[in-house]
Scaffold this active site. Structure first.
Site, short mmCIF file in Angstrom:
data_model
loop_
_atom_site.label_atom_id
_atom_site.label_comp_id
_atom_site.label_asym_id
_atom_site.label_seq_id
_atom_site.Cartn_x
_atom_site.Cartn_y
_atom_site.Cartn_z
CD1 TRP A 12 51.78 78.79 53.06
CD2 TRP A 12 50.40 80.50 53.45
NE1 TRP A 12 51.71 79.53 51.91
CE2 TRP A 12 50.86 80.58 52.11
CE3 TRP A 12 49.50 81.46 53.91
CZ2 TRP A 12 50.46 81.60 51.24
CZ3 TRP A 12 49.10 82.47 53.05
CH2 TRP A 12 49.59 82.55 51.73
CD GLU A 96 56.87 72.74 62.46
OE1 GLU A 96 55.76 73.22 62.17
OE2 GLU A 96 57.92 72.96 61.81
N GLY A 170 63.08 73.97 58.32
CA GLY A 170 63.32 75.36 58.71
C GLY A 170 64.76 75.68 59.05
N GLY A 231 58.69 77.42 54.67
CA GLY A 231 59.08 78.82 54.52
C GLY A 231 58.99 79.35 53.09
P1 PGA Z 1 60.49 74.21 55.65
O1 PGA Z 1 59.27 73.40 56.32
O2 PGA Z 1 60.31 74.09 54.16
O3 PGA Z 1 60.35 75.61 56.15
O4 PGA Z 1 61.75 73.53 56.10
C1 PGA Z 1 58.79 72.20 55.76
C2 PGA Z 1 57.69 71.63 56.59
O5 PGA Z 1 57.76 71.68 57.82
O6 PGA Z 1 56.70 71.11 56.05
#
Ligand code: PGA
Length: 248
Positions: A12, A96, A170, A231
Site C-alpha cells: 500500500w 523507492e 506505477g 496501485g
Molecule cells: P505498482 O507498484 O503495482 O503500482 O506498479 C508495485 C510495487 O512498487 O511494489
C-alpha cells in the site's frame, strides 16, 4: 520439487487510513475462499496493528524494517517492533527506498538477517532502472543485486524475492513476457548457485504495474511464483481478480 504456493502481496506504500479496514476485510473474505494461494497486505506501519486483528487469512506485513534491534535511529522501526504490532514479514529493499533513502545491497542484506533473527519473513526486492534495461545489461545487474542483498542463510521458509523493474512501477508499463521469464530464470539460477537445493524453494514474485488484466499471463510464466502489487492492491475490486488469476 513440488510446485510452490502462489503468493500475492499488496504494497500500500504511503496510502490508506483506518477506514480502509473495510478494503482489507473484503480482500480477507475473498482470500478465505481461495486457500490455494497465500495473500498478503503491507499497509503503512501505523495500520499494522489494526489490520492484523482484522486480517483473517491475509498475512499482514510491513514495508520496511531497520537492521538494528534498538538504538538511536529516529523514525525507524525494528523487526521486533513490527512483529509486536502484528506483522509476520516485511518488504525490504523496495526500489523507492533504495532511491529515496539510499539503501544499499548491504543494508538490505542486514535487514533480511534482522527479520530472520526475529522469526519473521522477508520479501527482498530487486530490479533495474530504465537506463540499465536499455543498456542491455539488466540480467547481470539484477542478479548481482540479488547476490549482494541475499543472506547465505536464506531459504523459502522465510524469504521470497520480488523482481520489480523500476521503470514498470506505477507506470502502466510491463516488460514483455519473454523478458520477465528470462529474468526470473536468471534469478532462480542465482538462488540455486548460492543456496543449493534451498534456492529452488524460494518464491520469485513479479512486481510493476500488475493488474487484473495482465496478472494471468504474468503468473503463468515459468518461475513466477506470485506478484507484488502496488496501485491495484488499494481496492478489493482490483486486487481480488489478481488473487483469482493466481489460482488458474
Ligand atoms: P505498482 O507498484 O503495482 O503500482 O506498479 C508495485 C510495487 O512498487 O511494489
Amino acid at each position: 520439487m513440488a510446485q510452490l504456493r502462489s503468493y500475492i502481496v499488496g504494497n500500500w506504500k504511503m496510502n490508506g487510513s483506518a477506514a480502509d479496514v473495510t478494503v482489507l476485510q473484503a480482500i480477507a473474505d475473498a482470500a478465505a475462499g481461495h486457500d490455494g494461494v497465500d495473500v498478503g497486505i503491507c499497509p503503512p506501519a501505523t495500520l499494522i496493528a489494526a489490520f492484523a486483528s482484522a486480517a483473517g487469512p491475509v498475512q499482514i506485513g510491513a514495508q520496511d524494517c531497520h537492521a538494528k534491534a534498538s538504538g538511536a535511529h529516529t523514525g525507524n522501526l525494528s523487526a521486533a517492533m513490527i512483529k509486536a504490532a502484528g506483522a509476520t514479514y516485511s518488504i525490504i529493499g523496495h526500489s523507492e527506498r533504495r532511491a529515496d533513502q539510499g539503501e544499499s545491497d548491504a543494508d538490505v542484506n542486514a535487514k533480511a538477517q534482522a527479520l530472520q533473527a526475529a522469526g519473521m519473513g522477508a520479501i527482498l526486492c530487486v530490479g533495474e532502472t530504465l537506463d540499465e534495461r536499455d543498456s542491455g545489461n539488466a540480467i547481470p545487474i539484477v542478479t548481482a543485486q540479488l547476490a549482494a542483498s541475499l543472506p547465505d542463510s536464506a531459504d523459502g521458509d522465510w524469504l521470497s524475492v520480488a523482481y520489480e523493474p523500476v521503470w514498470a512501477i506505477g507506470t502502466g508499463r510491463v516488460p514483455v513476457a519473454g523478458d520477465i521469464a528470462a529474468m526470473h530464470a536468471a534469478l532462480r539460477a542465482t538462488l540455486v548457485e548460492r543456496l543449493g537445493e534451498a534456492g529452488k524453494g524460494v518464491r520469485i514474485l513479479y512486481g510493476g504495474s500488475v493488474n487484473a488484466g495482465n496478472a494471468a499471463e504474468i503468473l503463468a510464466l515459468p518461475d513466477v511464483g506470485g506478484a507484488l502489487v502496488g496501485g491495484a492492491s488499494l481496492k478489493a475490486e482490483s486486487f481480488v481478480p489478481i488473487i483469482e488469476a493466481a489460482l488458474r
